[in-house]
Design a protein around this motif. Structure first.
Motif, PDB file in Angstrom:
ATOM      1  N   SER A   1       0.682  -1.132  -0.035  1.00 55.18           N
ATOM      2  CA  SER A   1       0.030  -0.076   0.058  1.00 55.18           C
ATOM      3  C   SER A   1       0.665   1.335  -0.018  1.00 55.18           C
ATOM      4  O   SER A   1       0.242   2.459   0.049  1.00 55.18           O
ATOM      5  CB  SER A   1      -1.039  -0.056   1.134  1.00 55.18           C
ATOM      6  N   MET A   2       2.187   0.930  -0.024  1.00 54.98           N
ATOM      7  CA  MET A   2       3.040   2.298  -0.049  1.00 54.98           C
ATOM      8  C   MET A   2       3.104   2.765  -1.333  1.00 54.98           C
ATOM      9  O   MET A   2       2.829   2.159  -2.408  1.00 54.98           O
ATOM     10  CB  MET A   2       4.369   1.726   0.398  1.00 54.98           C
ATOM     11  N   ASP A   3       3.512   4.139  -1.268  1.00 56.04           N
ATOM     12  CA  ASP A   3       3.500   5.070  -2.444  1.00 56.04           C
ATOM     13  C   ASP A   3       4.535   4.663  -3.232  1.00 56.04           C
ATOM     14  O   ASP A   3       5.698   4.127  -2.758  1.00 56.04           O
ATOM     15  CB  ASP A   3       3.818   6.649  -2.218  1.00 56.04           C
ATOM     16  N   THR A   4       4.119   4.496  -4.680  1.00 56.17           N
ATOM     17  CA  THR A   4       5.417   3.970  -5.517  1.00 56.17           C
ATOM     18  C   THR A   4       6.760   4.641  -5.527  1.00 56.17           C
ATOM     19  O   THR A   4       7.818   4.092  -5.624  1.00 56.17           O
ATOM     20  CB  THR A   4       4.707   3.735  -6.853  1.00 56.17           C
ATOM     21  N   TRP A   5       6.771   5.820  -5.723  1.00 60.00           N
ATOM     22  CA  TRP A   5       8.114   6.891  -5.474  1.00 60.00           C
ATOM     23  C   TRP A   5       8.720   6.618  -4.249  1.00 60.00           C
ATOM     24  O   TRP A   5       9.905   6.214  -4.308  1.00 60.00           O
ATOM     25  CB  TRP A   5       7.510   8.250  -5.600  1.00 60.00           C
ATOM     26  N   ARG A   6       7.999   6.343  -3.039  1.00 58.33           N
ATOM     27  CA  ARG A   6       8.822   6.108  -1.919  1.00 58.33           C
ATOM     28  C   ARG A   6       9.361   4.736  -1.871  1.00 58.33           C
ATOM     29  O   ARG A   6      10.498   4.621  -1.387  1.00 58.33           O
ATOM     30  CB  ARG A   6       7.723   6.204  -0.739  1.00 58.33           C
ATOM     31  N   ALA A   7       8.561   3.717  -2.408  1.00 56.26           N
ATOM     32  CA  ALA A   7       9.358   2.416  -2.556  1.00 56.26           C
ATOM     33  C   ALA A   7      10.508   2.577  -3.528  1.00 56.26           C
ATOM     34  O   ALA A   7      11.582   1.813  -3.354  1.00 56.26           O
ATOM     35  CB  ALA A   7       8.264   1.491  -3.248  1.00 56.26           C
ATOM     36  N   LEU A   8      10.196   3.142  -4.659  1.00 60.07           N
ATOM     37  CA  LEU A   8      11.461   3.185  -5.656  1.00 60.07           C
ATOM     38  C   LEU A   8      12.535   3.742  -4.794  1.00 60.07           C
ATOM     39  O   LEU A   8      13.899   3.514  -5.135  1.00 60.07           O
ATOM     40  CB  LEU A   8      10.931   3.959  -6.771  1.00 60.07           C
ATOM     41  N   THR A   9      12.399   4.756  -3.994  1.00 61.48           N
ATOM     42  CA  THR A   9      13.608   5.782  -3.624  1.00 61.48           C
ATOM     43  C   THR A   9      14.169   4.718  -2.562  1.00 61.48           C
ATOM     44  O   THR A   9      15.402   4.670  -2.327  1.00 61.48           O
ATOM     45  CB  THR A   9      12.950   6.886  -2.738  1.00 61.48           C
ATOM     46  N   GLU A  10      13.299   4.076  -1.749  1.00 59.51           N
ATOM     47  CA  GLU A  10      14.094   2.888  -1.028  1.00 59.51           C
ATOM     48  C   GLU A  10      14.613   2.053  -1.558  1.00 59.51           C
ATOM     49  O   GLU A  10      16.133   1.345  -1.128  1.00 59.51           O
ATOM     50  CB  GLU A  10      12.959   2.493   0.102  1.00 59.51           C
ATOM     51  N   LEU A  11      14.323   1.303  -2.556  1.00 54.43           N
ATOM     52  CA  LEU A  11      14.776   0.510  -3.454  1.00 54.43           C
ATOM     53  C   LEU A  11      16.204   0.817  -4.155  1.00 54.43           C
ATOM     54  O   LEU A  11      17.394   0.109  -3.873  1.00 54.43           O
ATOM     55  CB  LEU A  11      14.194  -0.283  -4.607  1.00 54.43           C
ATOM     56  N   ASP A  12      16.100   2.052  -4.584  1.00 53.48           N
ATOM     57  CA  ASP A  12      17.455   2.837  -5.134  1.00 53.48           C
ATOM     58  C   ASP A  12      18.384   2.973  -3.897  1.00 53.48           C
ATOM     59  O   ASP A  12      19.605   2.427  -4.192  1.00 53.48           O
ATOM     60  CB  ASP A  12      17.156   4.216  -5.675  1.00 53.48           C
TER      61      ASP A  12
END
Length: 76
Positions: free
Chosen positions: A51-62
């Motif tokens: 349910s997390m924001d996609t941009w936040r998830a991508l930032t964390e993965l980066d």
């Protein structure tokens, strides 16, 4: 936007078997790996991750990808 996480796929010359899995299989494997990276392997966190924001998830993965690159660079 996410230079450590989103990288070019290696060329087919590195695929010695000449086998390319179906795109659905590739995407499913990649998505499962991303979810696992975000949950740290804790399945109780999966609902929050999904349910997390996609941009936040991508930032964390980066950020996680950068950490791996740094560790690899230090161990060489």
């Amino acid at each position: 936007m996410f230079p450590h996480f989103l990288k070019t796929i290696p060329s087919d010359s590195e695929n010695l078997l000449g086998y390319t899995p179906p795109i659905g299989e590739v995407l499913r494997t990649a998505m499962n790996a991303q979810i696992r990276a975000l949950t740290g392997g804790d399945i109780t966190k999966e609902e929050a991750v999904l349910s997390m924001d996609t941009w936040r998830a991508l930032t964390e993965l980066d950020a996680k990808a950068k950490e791996v690159e740094d560790i690899k660079r230090q161990t060489k």
